[in-house]
Design a protein around this motif. Structure first.
Motif, PDB file in Angstrom:
ATOM      1  N   VAL A 252       0.822  -1.198   0.000  1.00 14.25           N
ATOM      2  CA  VAL A 252       0.000   0.000   0.000  1.00 14.25           C
ATOM      3  C   VAL A 252       0.862   1.257   0.000  1.00 14.25           C
ATOM      4  O   VAL A 252       0.522   2.266  -0.636  1.00 14.25           O
ATOM      5  N   VAL A 253       2.011   1.198   0.698  1.00 19.63           N
ATOM      6  CA  VAL A 253       2.920   2.347   0.704  1.00 19.63           C
ATOM      7  C   VAL A 253       3.467   2.579  -0.705  1.00 19.63           C
ATOM      8  O   VAL A 253       3.555   3.724  -1.170  1.00 19.63           O
ATOM      9  N   LYS A 254       3.817   1.491  -1.386  1.00 23.43           N
ATOM     10  CA  LYS A 254       4.331   1.607  -2.750  1.00 23.43           C
ATOM     11  C   LYS A 254       3.278   2.224  -3.676  1.00 23.43           C
ATOM     12  O   LYS A 254       3.598   3.060  -4.533  1.00 23.43           O
ATOM     13  N   ILE A 255       2.017   1.836  -3.493  1.00 20.62           N
ATOM     14  CA  ILE A 255       0.935   2.377  -4.329  1.00 20.62           C
ATOM     15  C   ILE A 255       0.781   3.869  -4.096  1.00 20.62           C
ATOM     16  O   ILE A 255       0.669   4.667  -5.044  1.00 20.62           O
ATOM     17  N   VAL A 256       0.776   4.280  -2.821  1.00 24.59           N
ATOM     18  CA  VAL A 256       0.595   5.690  -2.483  1.00 24.59           C
ATOM     19  C   VAL A 256       1.768   6.526  -2.983  1.00 24.59           C
ATOM     20  O   VAL A 256       1.584   7.629  -3.533  1.00 24.59           O
ATOM     21  N   GLU A 257       2.970   6.012  -2.812  1.00 27.25           N
ATOM     22  CA  GLU A 257       4.151   6.757  -3.268  1.00 27.25           C
ATOM     23  C   GLU A 257       4.166   6.876  -4.784  1.00 27.25           C
ATOM     24  O   GLU A 257       4.557   7.916  -5.332  1.00 27.25           O
ATOM     25  N   ARG A 258       3.758   5.830  -5.470  1.00 30.13           N
ATOM     26  CA  ARG A 258       3.683   5.876  -6.939  1.00 30.13           C
ATOM     27  C   ARG A 258       2.691   6.954  -7.379  1.00 30.13           C
ATOM     28  O   ARG A 258       2.948   7.727  -8.302  1.00 30.13           O
ATOM     29  N   ALA A 259       1.550   7.035  -6.679  1.00 32.05           N
ATOM     30  CA  ALA A 259       0.550   8.051  -7.015  1.00 32.05           C
ATOM     31  C   ALA A 259       1.096   9.452  -6.752  1.00 32.05           C
ATOM     32  O   ALA A 259       0.907  10.370  -7.563  1.00 32.05           O
ATOM     33  N   ARG A 260       1.779   9.627  -5.623  1.00 36.26           N
ATOM     34  CA  ARG A 260       2.336  10.941  -5.289  1.00 36.26           C
ATOM     35  C   ARG A 260       3.378  11.375  -6.301  1.00 36.26           C
ATOM     36  O   ARG A 260       3.480  12.560  -6.633  1.00 36.26           O
ATOM     37  N   SER A 261       4.134  10.423  -6.813  1.00 30.29           N
ATOM     38  CA  SER A 261       5.147  10.758  -7.817  1.00 30.29           C
ATOM     39  C   SER A 261       4.518  11.263  -9.109  1.00 30.29           C
ATOM     40  O   SER A 261       5.160  11.957  -9.897  1.00 30.29           O
ATOM     41  N   GLU A 262       3.238  10.916  -9.315  1.00 29.77           N
ATOM     42  CA  GLU A 262       2.506  11.374 -10.497  1.00 29.77           C
ATOM     43  C   GLU A 262       1.621  12.579 -10.176  1.00 29.77           C
ATOM     44  O   GLU A 262       0.775  12.975 -10.975  1.00 29.77           O
ATOM     45  N   GLY A 263       1.811  13.142  -8.974  1.00 27.73           N
ATOM     46  CA  GLY A 263       1.046  14.327  -8.592  1.00 27.73           C
ATOM     47  C   GLY A 263      -0.353  14.039  -8.098  1.00 27.73           C
ATOM     48  O   GLY A 263      -1.208  14.929  -8.069  1.00 27.73           O
TER      49      GLY A 263
END
Length: 651
Positions: free
Chosen positions: A569-580
């Motif tokens: 879940v952390v990886k998913i959230v960080e991936r989303a944040r990297s895309e703004g």
């Protein structure tokens, strides 16, 4: 697929917290004046049309229109404006304040009824036929407003109840209008005058109530009106087709009108030739049908937990087919007798089965139609909602015309009325199956509705924390093989799940999860490509603004205890944040599922297994879902999430 969800007005949201059921809306200004305005309009439509039909059929001798054709001509004239002007009506509703349009339409109704009053006093059929066309135009203009206004003034959790009230009110108004029209026009000596006064009086009452409707601002004030009905109709249909779930829901509603029109058009013949009853028997069929629709419409809110529950649509379709087919068997062997009145008709026990079938098929039609209307309102873009509803009105009109043509062709081919009912019931089953396979969301929601209502007693707390729009990640403990199905039941919006690839191998459940477009994930060491592909698909779901759900334990619990949360879940959230994309994370906790049929509570060969001893806990065992407030992306860590979920289990 991007989900467009209408947001309620602040006032609507506040009021949603205070009312307990759909009837409470009748005490609130944002809904009550509109409800009674549309009720008066539907009643007046039918008072006028039915009185005119009775007058032409029984009282006037017209060389140019036989009594047999009167109902057909009046019906065709009324429906013609829907084909010609619905596209324009949809544009006007999107462009202008809906309250102003309602008041204009009610002013128009007063003018029409004054002309009609003159026509009734003179017994002038030509004037009254012109008024039929104008009342059709009146209804065409009101149609898009009727359904586009509700999502603007009601909270999303009130849409099902609000639509149920409107649907119920419409059918009750139709019934009362027809009864009043038939009674008033038959009064010796003063019948025509009484109808004239009644029509004008109801129009004035409706206009007076409309003055109390609060403002409903335009959703697309800069829209440039296209006055060409042909090109605009085509453009509206293409616009609706842009959202495939909405478009196929429009088809589903239009089919319901086909189904209903087939039965309503055959009631007079069915009453006379099959049931051997008089005009009062035909009237009781209409009463039972109308009451059934009304009851089914009102039941929708109770059965849906005050959310837009499209799982009721397959249930409605099943009931419509079952009781339409049984109506054939109930009526095909009735003995021929002399024409009887209502009292004699009700004394024959076989007729009660006929009335029960008719009432139940219309009740299930109410369950079928209300969630579809609510789904269209919820998923349509606010700026285009009225035009999409206008497209629906056009399709409804075409399907109703098609129903008349097909019923006429079947009668000409030698079909009896019960056989037409049988044909319609079978056709309904085939059409419904086709629609539900094209739009799997209906079938999935039906399965989740059955599981959460008929197998478990499922209670949701904190449902308001599930976002009504926008991307979000739902995080939940993993207790059983049906956890995902129960989460579907709790959410008014579709959810995409990340699930262990092994569960896709389970019979039936695996097929359902594939149908739900669940995202399979395998351990990175076992299948690196599948692991990376799962996170790519998860990122795409969030980019499209949809809900994504994950079970961070990575597998079903084997002992009823919560396993440590993994870092996916952390990886998913960080991936989303990297895309703004800043996505909220919603913690959830399923309770009391351990020990049920779908959990790994049984031991076989020393290994825990699920789906053994199906009646271990019996039916309707109590289970729950507790939903907590959203966490911002920055505070999402596996151990913190696990603590939040554990705390929810304790509530």
């Amino acid at each position: 697929m991007t989900t467009s969800v209408a947001t309620a007005t602040p006032a609507g949201s506040a009021m949603a917290e205070t009312h307990t059921n759909q009837f409470a809306l009748l005490g609130q200004r944002r809904f009550a004046p509109f409800f009674w305005t549309q009720f008066a309009g539907a009643a007046n439509d039918n008072l006028f049309k039915f009185a005119f039909t009775v007058m032409v059929t029984y009282q006037l001798q017209l060389s140019w229109m036989s009594p047999a054709l009167a109902g057909l001509v009046i019906g065709a004239l009324f429906i013609l404006p829907f084909l010609l002007f619905s596209a324009t009506a949809g544009q006007l509703t999107d462009k202008f304040d809906k309250t102003k349009i309602i008041r204009f339409v009610k002013n128009f109704e007063v003018v029409i009824m004054l002309i009609a009053a003159w026509g009734f006093m003179r017994a002038d059929a030509v004037v009254l036929l012109g008024c039929v066309f104008l009342m059709g135009l009146h209804s065409t203009l009101f149609g898009p407003v009727k359904f586009a206004l509700l999502p603007q003034v009601l909270d999303s959790r009130e849409l099902t109840g609000g639509n149920g009230m409107v649907e119920m009110g419409t059918f009750v108004a139709i019934l009362l209008g027809q009864v009043a029209g038939g009674l008033l026009v038959a009064i010796p000596g003063i019948g025509h005058t009484t109808v004239a006064v009644g029509c004008v009086l109801v129009a004035l009452i409706g206009r007076g109530i409309a003055q109390a409707i609060p403002k409903a601002p335009a959703t697309d004030p800069n829209l440039v009106i296209n006055w060409n009905p042909v090109s605009e109709t085509w453009r509206n249909l293409k616009l609706a087709h842009g959202n495939i779930v909405v478009f196929r829901s429009l088809l589903g509603i239009s089919w319901m009108w086909f189904f209903g029109a087939t039965f309503l058009s055959q009631f007079p013949s069915f009453a006379k030739d099959v049931l051997h009853g008089d005009a009062h028997v035909a009237s009781i069929l209409l009463v039972v049908f109308s009451v059934g629709i009304g009851v089914g419409s009102l039941l929708c809110e109770t059965l849906s937990r005050r959310q837009v529950e499209i799982g009721l649509v397959p249930l409605g379709a099943i009931g419509m087919s079952v009781f339409a087919i049984d109506l054939y068997f109930a009526s095909r062997s009735l003995p021929p007798v002399a024409e009887m009145g209502l009292g004699a008709f009700m004394h024959i026990h076989a007729h009660w089965r006929v009335l029960a079938d008719l009432g139940l098929l219309s009740l299930f039609a109410g369950l079928y139609s209300v969630p579809m209307y609510a789904l269209i309102q919820l998923r349509s873009q606010a700026t285009h909602r009225a035009r999409i509803i206008a497209a629906n009105n056009i399709m409804n009109a075409l399907f109703m015309i098609g129903s008349s043509l097909i019923a006429g062709a079947l009668l000409k081919a030698g079909f009896t009325v019960p056989q037409i009912f049988l044909f319609t019931g079978i056709a309904n089953a085939l059409v419904a199956a086709y629609i539900f396979l094209l739009v799997p969301e209906y079938l999935l929601r039906f399965v989740s509705w059955v599981l959460s209502h008929l197998i478990y007693r499922f209670k949701v707390r904190g449902q308001q924390h599930i976002p009504g729009e926008g991307a979000a990640v739902l995080v939940c403990n993993h207790v059983s093989m049906v956890d995902a199905v129960l989460l579907m039941a709790a959410s008014p919006r579709p959810i995409r799940f990340i699930m262990d690839h092994q569960i896709f191998k389970v019979p039936v459940l695996g097929w359902l999860f594939k149908l739900a477009k669940a995202i399979p994930i395998a351990p990175q060491k076992e299948d690196p490509a599948a692991y990376d592909r799962a996170f790519d698909q998860a990122a795409q779901v969030l980019r499209e603004g949809d809900l994504l759900a994950i079970f961070p334990e990575g597998a079903l619990t084997r002992d009823g205890e919560m396993a440590p949360f993994k870092g996916g879940v952390v990886k998913i959230v960080e991936r989303a944040r990297s895309e703004g994309i800043e996505v909220p994370v919603i913690p959830m906790a399923l309770s009391n599922l351990w020990g049920s049929f779908f959990s790994r509570v049984e031991q076989r060969g020393g290994k825990p297994i699920a789906m053994a001893k199906p009646f271990r806990r019996g039916f309707f065992s109590s289970v729950g879902l507790n939903v907590g407030p959203a966490m911002v992306a920055a505070e999402v860590q596996p151990d913190v999430l696990q603590q939040r979920v554990r705390a929810l289990l304790a509530t």
